[in-house]
Design a protein around this motif. Structure first.
Motif, PDB file in Angstrom:
ATOM      1  N   GLU A 107       0.804  -1.206   0.000  1.00 17.89           N
ATOM      2  CA  GLU A 107       0.000   0.000   0.000  1.00 17.89           C
ATOM      3  C   GLU A 107       0.848   1.273   0.000  1.00 17.89           C
ATOM      4  N   LEU A 108       2.035   1.214   0.619  1.00 22.21           N
ATOM      5  CA  LEU A 108       2.869   2.410   0.746  1.00 22.21           C
ATOM      6  C   LEU A 108       3.832   2.604  -0.416  1.00 22.21           C
ATOM      7  N   ASN A 109       3.970   1.600  -1.262  1.00 19.61           N
ATOM      8  CA  ASN A 109       4.971   1.673  -2.316  1.00 19.61           C
ATOM      9  C   ASN A 109       4.739   2.846  -3.259  1.00 19.61           C
ATOM     10  N   GLN A 110       3.472   3.089  -3.633  1.00 18.46           N
ATOM     11  CA  GLN A 110       3.199   4.137  -4.608  1.00 18.46           C
ATOM     12  C   GLN A 110       3.462   5.543  -4.081  1.00 18.46           C
ATOM     13  N   PRO A 111       2.966   5.922  -2.890  1.00 16.65           N
ATOM     14  CA  PRO A 111       3.313   7.265  -2.398  1.00 16.65           C
ATOM     15  C   PRO A 111       4.803   7.435  -2.162  1.00 16.65           C
ATOM     16  N   LEU A 112       5.497   6.368  -1.765  1.00 15.14           N
ATOM     17  CA  LEU A 112       6.941   6.479  -1.562  1.00 15.14           C
ATOM     18  C   LEU A 112       7.664   6.713  -2.890  1.00 15.14           C
ATOM     19  N   MET A 113       7.210   6.054  -3.954  1.00 14.15           N
ATOM     20  CA  MET A 113       7.801   6.284  -5.274  1.00 14.15           C
ATOM     21  C   MET A 113       7.592   7.731  -5.711  1.00 14.15           C
ATOM     22  N   ALA A 114       6.381   8.247  -5.434  1.00 10.10           N
ATOM     23  CA  ALA A 114       6.089   9.631  -5.807  1.00 10.10           C
ATOM     24  C   ALA A 114       6.931  10.604  -4.991  1.00 10.10           C
ATOM     25  N   ILE A 115       7.105  10.322  -3.702  1.00 12.24           N
ATOM     26  CA  ILE A 115       7.944  11.175  -2.855  1.00 12.24           C
ATOM     27  C   ILE A 115       9.364  11.223  -3.399  1.00 12.24           C
ATOM     28  N   ARG A 116       9.880  10.092  -3.796  1.00 11.16           N
ATOM     29  CA  ARG A 116      11.246  10.056  -4.352  1.00 11.16           C
ATOM     30  C   ARG A 116      11.343  10.900  -5.615  1.00 11.16           C
ATOM     31  N   GLN A 117      10.334  10.787  -6.493  1.00 15.26           N
ATOM     32  CA  GLN A 117      10.353  11.550  -7.740  1.00 15.26           C
ATOM     33  C   GLN A 117      10.323  13.046  -7.473  1.00 15.26           C
ATOM     34  N   PHE A 118       9.441  13.468  -6.557  1.00 18.41           N
ATOM     35  CA  PHE A 118       9.342  14.899  -6.248  1.00 18.41           C
ATOM     36  C   PHE A 118      10.598  15.410  -5.557  1.00 18.41           C
ATOM     37  N   ALA A 119      11.248  14.559  -4.740  1.00 22.57           N
ATOM     38  CA  ALA A 119      12.494  14.964  -4.094  1.00 22.57           C
ATOM     39  C   ALA A 119      13.596  15.191  -5.131  1.00 22.57           C
ATOM     40  N   GLU A 120      13.675  14.291  -6.107  1.00 20.70           N
ATOM     41  CA  GLU A 120      14.668  14.442  -7.169  1.00 20.70           C
ATOM     42  C   GLU A 120      14.376  15.683  -8.009  1.00 20.70           C
ATOM     43  N   ASN A 121      13.097  15.915  -8.310  1.00 20.25           N
ATOM     44  CA  ASN A 121      12.727  17.107  -9.073  1.00 20.25           C
ATOM     45  C   ASN A 121      13.060  18.382  -8.300  1.00 20.25           C
ATOM     46  N   GLY A 122      12.781  18.367  -6.988  1.00 18.28           N
ATOM     47  CA  GLY A 122      13.075  19.531  -6.161  1.00 18.28           C
ATOM     48  C   GLY A 122      14.546  19.857  -6.128  1.00 18.28           C
ATOM     49  N   ALA A 123      15.379  18.827  -6.018  1.00 21.77           N
ATOM     50  CA  ALA A 123      16.823  19.041  -6.024  1.00 21.77           C
ATOM     51  C   ALA A 123      17.284  19.628  -7.356  1.00 21.77           C
ATOM     52  N   ALA A 124      16.695  19.136  -8.448  1.00 23.58           N
ATOM     53  CA  ALA A 124      17.062  19.641  -9.770  1.00 23.58           C
ATOM     54  C   ALA A 124      16.673  21.115  -9.915  1.00 23.58           C
ATOM     55  N   PHE A 125      15.517  21.498  -9.392  1.00 27.15           N
ATOM     56  CA  PHE A 125      15.089  22.902  -9.464  1.00 27.15           C
ATOM     57  C   PHE A 125      15.995  23.804  -8.625  1.00 27.15           C
ATOM     58  N   LEU A 126      16.457  23.299  -7.476  1.00 29.98           N
ATOM     59  CA  LEU A 126      17.387  24.083  -6.660  1.00 29.98           C
ATOM     60  C   LEU A 126      18.697  24.306  -7.407  1.00 29.98           C
ATOM     61  N   ASP A 127      19.179  23.263  -8.081  1.00 32.52           N
ATOM     62  CA  ASP A 127      20.428  23.383  -8.845  1.00 32.52           C
ATOM     63  C   ASP A 127      20.289  24.405  -9.974  1.00 32.52           C
ATOM     64  N   LYS A 128      19.063  24.548 -10.476  1.00 34.46           N
ATOM     65  CA  LYS A 128      18.820  25.486 -11.571  1.00 34.46           C
ATOM     66  C   LYS A 128      18.421  26.876 -11.067  1.00 34.46           C
ATOM     67  N   GLY A 129      18.454  27.052  -9.749  1.00 35.17           N
ATOM     68  CA  GLY A 129      18.113  28.352  -9.189  1.00 35.17           C
ATOM     69  C   GLY A 129      16.639  28.687  -9.276  1.00 35.17           C
ATOM     70  N   LYS A 130      15.776  27.680  -9.117  1.00 38.70           N
ATOM     71  CA  LYS A 130      14.333  27.886  -9.186  1.00 38.70           C
ATOM     72  C   LYS A 130      13.696  27.439  -7.871  1.00 38.70           C
ATOM     73  N   PRO A 131      13.901  28.228  -6.794  1.00 36.92           N
ATOM     74  CA  PRO A 131      13.400  27.815  -5.473  1.00 36.92           C
ATOM     75  C   PRO A 131      11.884  27.715  -5.391  1.00 36.92           C
ATOM     76  N   GLU A 132      11.141  28.507  -6.192  1.00 34.27           N
ATOM     77  CA  GLU A 132       9.687  28.443  -6.133  1.00 34.27           C
ATOM     78  C   GLU A 132       9.175  27.075  -6.567  1.00 34.27           C
ATOM     79  N   LYS A 133       9.747  26.556  -7.658  1.00 37.85           N
ATOM     80  CA  LYS A 133       9.336  25.238  -8.138  1.00 37.85           C
ATOM     81  C   LYS A 133       9.803  24.147  -7.181  1.00 37.85           C
ATOM     82  N   ALA A 134      10.974  24.343  -6.571  1.00 38.58           N
ATOM     83  CA  ALA A 134      11.442  23.373  -5.583  1.00 38.58           C
ATOM     84  C   ALA A 134      10.488  23.330  -4.399  1.00 38.58           C
ATOM     85  N   ARG A 135      10.014  24.513  -3.985  1.00 33.42           N
ATOM     86  CA  ARG A 135       9.072  24.583  -2.869  1.00 33.42           C
ATOM     87  C   ARG A 135       7.776  23.847  -3.201  1.00 33.42           C
TER      88      ARG A 135
END
Length: 217
Positions: free
Chosen positions: A5-33
């Motif tokens: 039951e928890l596998n799907q939200p955990l996969m989504a959390i990982r994806q959003f965490a990776e996306n957030g890190a990428a936005f920070l590297d690109k200087g886009k804190p609003e999208k990271a937030r």
């Protein structure tokens, strides 16, 4: 069961965490937030899933109330979005086509779990196929019917599909409890769930009572 039951939200959390890190590297804190906000929401949903599974194991009934089925479906779609994308599944669901909100009688967490299970099972059924399509539709009537149609091979034995531990998956791929749990959850607030075969795949329908003011009394 909890792991499944928890596998799907955990996969989504990982994806959003990776996306957030990428936005920070690109200087886009609003999208990271924005990604961090979605992670917080998914973590809260994971906590609710655990609470719900514990209640189900103790055979406790979630308090029923006024639930917006469109919002519940939107949440279920969001929770399975990452999995469907990675599996190449096309999902047809158009909430804008319906006059939201649509109020039904039920439990928000448990109803969400039912739809997450149905979406995941549909994706599992289409594994290995070239064309993978899931369509979610609402059918108004004396009761509201939510239909989840897939383009898979269909249900091998519709009469047994809701029995505990019934599964067509390979050993180790699941406990075969998802549909059995869903059956119990829908029944717990007076609804009905059915599984049938169509010319294009399996169709699962969930019938729910509309919420009425007198129900609150």
């Amino acid at each position: 069961g909890i792991s499944h039951e928890l596998n799907q939200p955990l996969m989504a959390i990982r994806q959003f965490a990776e996306n957030g890190a990428a936005f920070l590297d690109k200087g886009k804190p609003e999208k990271a937030r924005a990604n961090l906000d979605r992670i917080a929401g998914l973590a809260a949903r994971a906590a609710r899933i655990i609470k719900n599974l514990r209640a189900f194991a103790r055979n406790e009934a979630e308090p029923m109330g006024k639930v917006d089925v469109v919002a519940v479906l939107n949440s279920a779609v969001e929770m399975t979005e990452a999995r469907l994308k990675s599996d190449g599944v096309t999902l047809h669901w158009s909430p804008a086509s319906w006059p939201a909100p649509i109020w039904v009688m039920g439990g928000e967490v448990r109803l969400g779990q039912v739809f997450v299970n149905l979406i995941n099972n549909a994706a599992d059924a289409m594994s290995g196929q070239q064309v993978k399509v899931i369509e979610i539709t609402l059918v108004p009537g004396d009761r509201l019917e939510v239909r989840v149609q897939d383009s898979g091979p269909g249900i091998a034995d519709p009469d047994k599909v809701f029995e505990p531990f019934y599964s067509t998956k390979q050993v180790g791929d699941g406990m075969g409890l998802g549909l059995s749990i869903s059956y119990g959850l829908v029944q717990s607030f007076g609804g009905r769930i059915r599984g049938t075969n169509t010319e294009t795949g399996a169709l699962f329908s969930v019938e729910l009572d509309y919420w009425r003011a007198e129900m609150a009394a």
